[in-house]
Design a protein around this motif. Structure first.
Motif: not given
Length: 335
Positions: A1-14
């Motif tokens: 399951m995709t977690t909040l931490r996973d999605q934050a890791a998507v945004l930070m490189p942006h």
């Protein structure tokens, strides 16, 4: 399951990428990168600031960000450019040059105007763009010509020999004339004609070619209504086919302009044809370019669309090749 931490890791490189982009664009515009390129052994932030008459505290801030973006390396208080950064960011004659993209993406026509007209959908055309934006786009398009002429055209079977011997070349959407200038240098025995729908660009092309002593017929006309004559061995369109209002009509007129056995060559961005490709780095960059293309009523096309286009109009001996992940060439011959 995709977690909040996973999605934050998507945004930070942006966020990191946006910071790096702004750092690089500032460095190009303010001469910081060029100054470092001229002193390969490196400069301190204070010396860099003094040489450019800039605030030393601000320059030190920029240097740290440029180091973080891996544009610069450092030892102690001395900074220097990482290998090949001068070529990539400054050398407009290199096929690898990408420096102009950083500054063009920051111009109002890319994202600022898009957001302002998001509700109205008001369209734009080149004659409504700032001349500085047009010049910037011409600069970013130069590496496409550098890669294409002559090395790219040399990959098309039989074409190089005809061009070397001398023939007639038509460049559609010739813009400010940089492609015509390069064609003249590579194939001095050929007769050149350029057509473009923007009068400002044609005027710039006339100045550029005149200053270099290059003779070419220049025609101001939309490609959908162009009538440049017949008997051309090569009709070339570089990073502009996707902007045509009616690519079928442009292709029909290109076919009419060609001699029997002549080549129609389309050099363009190969927009991803798959979801996976859209999420890769080249696809994401091309998605950014789409923000401007949308405003002029266009979108980049998958490369395969040009195969279908040429086949639909009866071209034979179709082929294609990729010069970079963001530059592909499709071609066919008139029977």
């Amino acid at each position: 399951m995709t977690t909040l931490r996973d999605q934050a890791a998507v945004l930070m490189p942006h966020l990191a990428g946006y910071t790096a982009h702004r750092t690089i664009a500032i460095g190009i515009r303010q001469g910081l990168i060029r100054a470092l390129a001229e002193i390969p052994s490196g400069l301190t932030a204070d010396k860099l600031a003094a040489d450019l008459e800039l605030d030393p505290f601000y320059v030190a801030t920029w240097c740290r960000a440029a180091y973080g973006a891996q544009v610069c390396d450092r030892q102690g208080e001395t900074y220097w450019l990482e290998p090949h950064m001068a070529t990539l960011l400054l050398d407009t004659t290199s096929p690898a040059y990408v420096g102009g993209v950083f500054t063009v993406l920051e111009q109002d026509e890319m994202f600022g105007r898009f957001e302002r007209v998001l509700a109205s959908g008001e369209r734009l055309w080149w004659d409504g763009c700032d001349p500085g934006f047009i010049a910037g786009v011409a600069g970013t398009g130069t590496p496409f010509y550098t890669r294409l002429i002559p090395a790219g055209l040399d990959q098309i079977p039989g074409l190089a020999e005809r061009l070397s011997a001398g023939c007639r070349i038509l460049e559609t959407a010739c813009g400010s004339g940089r492609g015509l200038l390069r064609l003249a240098g590579a194939y001095p025995a050929c007769e050149l004609t350029g057509v473009d729908g923007d009068a400002h660009s044609i005027a710039n092309a006339a100045k550029l070619l005149g200053a270099e002593g290059v003779r070419a017929e220049l025609i101001t006309s939309p490609l959908e209504t162009m009538a440049p004559g017949e008997g051309f061995t090569l009709v070339l369109n570089n990073i502009s086919m996707h902007e045509c209002r009616d690519i079928d009509e442009v292709t029909r007129r290109s076919m009419d302009a060609l001699e029997s056995g002549g080549w129609f060559v389309i050099s363009d961005f190969p927009f991803p044809a798959s979801d996976a490709g859209l999420r890769e780095v080249p696809g994401r960059i091309m998605s950014g370019i789409q923000f401007f293309e949308a405003q002029i009523g266009d979108q980049l096309l998958p490369r395969e669309a040009y195969d279908e286009l040429l086949a639909r109009h009866g071209f034979t001996e179709l082929g294609w090749f990729q010069l970079t992940p963001m530059h592909a060439v499709t071609y066919g011959r008139k029977p």
